[in-house]
Write a protein that holds these residues in place. Sequence first.
Motif, short mmCIF file in Angstrom:
data_model
loop_
_atom_site.label_atom_id
_atom_site.label_comp_id
_atom_site.label_asym_id
_atom_site.label_seq_id
_atom_site.Cartn_x
_atom_site.Cartn_y
_atom_site.Cartn_z
N GLN A 203 1.00 -1.20 0.05
CA GLN A 203 -0.10 -0.06 -0.17
C GLN A 203 0.93 1.11 0.01
O GLN A 203 0.60 2.31 0.63
N SER A 204 1.95 1.16 -0.83
CA SER A 204 2.95 2.34 -0.70
C SER A 204 2.64 2.90 -2.30
O SER A 204 2.36 2.33 -3.23
N ASN A 205 3.13 4.43 -2.20
CA ASN A 205 2.90 4.93 -3.49
C ASN A 205 4.45 5.31 -4.10
O ASN A 205 4.59 6.20 -4.63
N PHE A 206 5.62 4.64 -3.31
CA PHE A 206 6.65 4.85 -3.89
C PHE A 206 7.51 3.53 -3.62
O PHE A 206 7.07 2.63 -2.72
N TYR A 207 8.71 3.43 -4.33
CA TYR A 207 9.57 2.28 -3.94
C TYR A 207 10.79 2.79 -3.71
O TYR A 207 11.33 3.89 -3.78
N TYR A 208 11.82 2.08 -2.81
CA TYR A 208 13.02 2.53 -2.60
C TYR A 208 13.92 2.12 -3.72
O TYR A 208 13.97 0.75 -4.04
N GLN A 209 14.91 2.93 -4.14
CA GLN A 209 15.75 2.54 -5.14
C GLN A 209 17.32 2.72 -4.57
O GLN A 209 17.53 3.60 -4.33
N ASN A 210 17.94 1.28 -4.78
CA ASN A 210 19.23 1.49 -4.39
C ASN A 210 20.33 2.25 -5.50
O ASN A 210 19.99 2.20 -6.48
N THR A 211 21.11 2.77 -4.89
CA THR A 211 22.17 3.66 -5.66
C THR A 211 23.46 3.15 -5.68
O THR A 211 24.27 3.78 -6.30
N PHE A 212 23.83 2.10 -4.80
CA PHE A 212 24.97 1.67 -4.51
C PHE A 212 25.23 0.05 -5.48
O PHE A 212 24.20 -0.36 -5.72
N GLY A 213 26.30 -0.22 -5.54
CA GLY A 213 26.43 -1.82 -5.91
C GLY A 213 27.53 -1.82 -6.95
O GLY A 213 27.56 -0.78 -7.73
N ASN A 214 28.21 -3.19 -7.25
CA ASN A 214 29.25 -3.03 -8.43
C ASN A 214 29.37 -4.63 -8.66
O ASN A 214 29.06 -5.31 -7.90
N PRO A 215 30.01 -4.74 -9.63
CA PRO A 215 30.11 -6.09 -10.37
C PRO A 215 31.03 -7.01 -9.58
O PRO A 215 31.12 -8.18 -9.53
N ALA A 216 31.98 -6.32 -8.78
CA ALA A 216 32.58 -7.21 -7.91
C ALA A 216 31.96 -8.14 -6.81
O ALA A 216 32.51 -8.94 -6.23
N MET A 217 30.77 -7.48 -6.71
CA MET A 217 29.72 -8.29 -5.52
C MET A 217 28.93 -9.52 -6.36
O MET A 217 28.35 -10.09 -5.32
N ALA A 218 29.19 -9.71 -7.30
CA ALA A 218 28.57 -10.82 -8.17
C ALA A 218 29.12 -11.98 -7.80
O ALA A 218 29.99 -12.82 -8.66
N THR A 219 28.92 -12.78 -6.61
CA THR A 219 29.62 -13.91 -6.35
C THR A 219 28.50 -14.65 -5.28
O THR A 219 27.72 -13.95 -4.56
N GLY A 220 28.73 -15.83 -5.36
CA GLY A 220 27.86 -16.82 -4.51
C GLY A 220 27.72 -16.47 -3.04
O GLY A 220 29.06 -16.30 -2.36
N GLY A 221 26.62 -16.53 -2.41
CA GLY A 221 26.68 -16.33 -1.16
C GLY A 221 26.38 -14.49 -0.77
O GLY A 221 26.00 -14.33 0.58
N MET A 222 26.27 -13.76 -1.66
CA MET A 222 26.20 -12.34 -1.47
C MET A 222 24.75 -12.03 -0.87
O MET A 222 24.43 -11.18 -0.24
N GLY A 223 23.72 -13.07 -1.63
CA GLY A 223 22.43 -12.86 -1.15
C GLY A 223 22.09 -13.41 0.29
O GLY A 223 21.20 -12.62 1.01
N ASP A 224 22.75 -14.20 0.72
CA ASP A 224 22.85 -14.79 2.04
C ASP A 224 23.22 -13.69 3.20
O ASP A 224 22.83 -13.55 4.04
N CYS A 225 24.26 -12.91 2.62
CA CYS A 225 25.06 -11.86 3.60
C CYS A 225 23.83 -10.92 3.53
O CYS A 225 23.57 -10.27 4.46
N LEU A 226 23.09 -10.58 2.37
CA LEU A 226 22.13 -9.38 2.70
C LEU A 226 20.98 -9.79 3.58
O LEU A 226 20.38 -9.06 4.29
N ALA A 227 20.50 -10.97 3.48
CA ALA A 227 19.62 -11.58 4.15
C ALA A 227 19.81 -11.65 5.74
O ALA A 227 18.86 -11.18 6.44
#
Length: 283
Positions: A203-227
């Motif tokens: 029920q929101s009229n906006f979403y949050y947009q990330n402005t950070f991040g880089n291809p060096a983070m494209a590796t297994g386990g990064m989503g587990d870290c975020l969770a």
Amino acid sequence: MLSKEINENVLRTLLPQRSRQSYKNNFGHSFIIAGNQEMGGAGQIAASACVNAGSGLTTVVTDSINLPAIHSQLPETMVISNSNNLAYLKAQLQSADHILIGPGLGQDQEDWARLVDLIKSVDAKIPLVLDADAITFYSQAGSSIQAVFKMHPLIMTPHLGEWRRLCQEKISSEDNDSIQKWVDQEGVFLLLKSSRSRIFMPQSNFYYQNTFGNPAMATGGMGDCLAGLVTACLGQVASIADAIALAMGLHSYTGDKLAQKHYVVRPSQLAQKLPLVMHELAN
């Protein structure tokens, strides 16, 4: 839809200042249900991020084969074997303030039936974070099982492949209006992971947009870290939406700091860096 960017100023605003009278119970008891025999590292990475991001207490429920590794590498956590009887596990979960489910759990149907029974015993006010295998299980489950999870404030953290399963390939990951309608209908908080992740709230009229991040983070386990980071922030920020926004931003912002000197950023490396980055932002 409108978007609100998560930038460094927003992170400074969202990051709570700790009172001199603080103690561990002020920052939540995080339970992490993660890691089967083959993927114990997923639970360990999530727990490391959770501890390093400031969770007051962290307990990992995992396959018994993973207990020695977690004890030796992350002595700050409490560890429980998921082979304990359900009555014992249900009793332990009564002290949870928020629960992460999914990293490295696999898709064994007997394990998931047992886990659903376990979740039925948890107070409905306790937020659940569904990540990785939990999202796959949820997307394939019937409405009666999904209803067990929806009794709680529910946060989902899919990558784009998991999103396609969740929406049954009916909604493009670029169609923000349709994603918001899905979120409104399902009543869940959605952190949709990509090179520029977004957060959608019911029920929101906006979403949050990330402005950070880089291809060096494209590796297994990064989503587990975020969770694990999301789970830790739930215990420190009153608003669920703000907690997810802080976690998403901190995760990528820390990754950007590391990528200044590293071609590849490892999730365990990012988790270890969190206390220093949070200190710099707070000061």
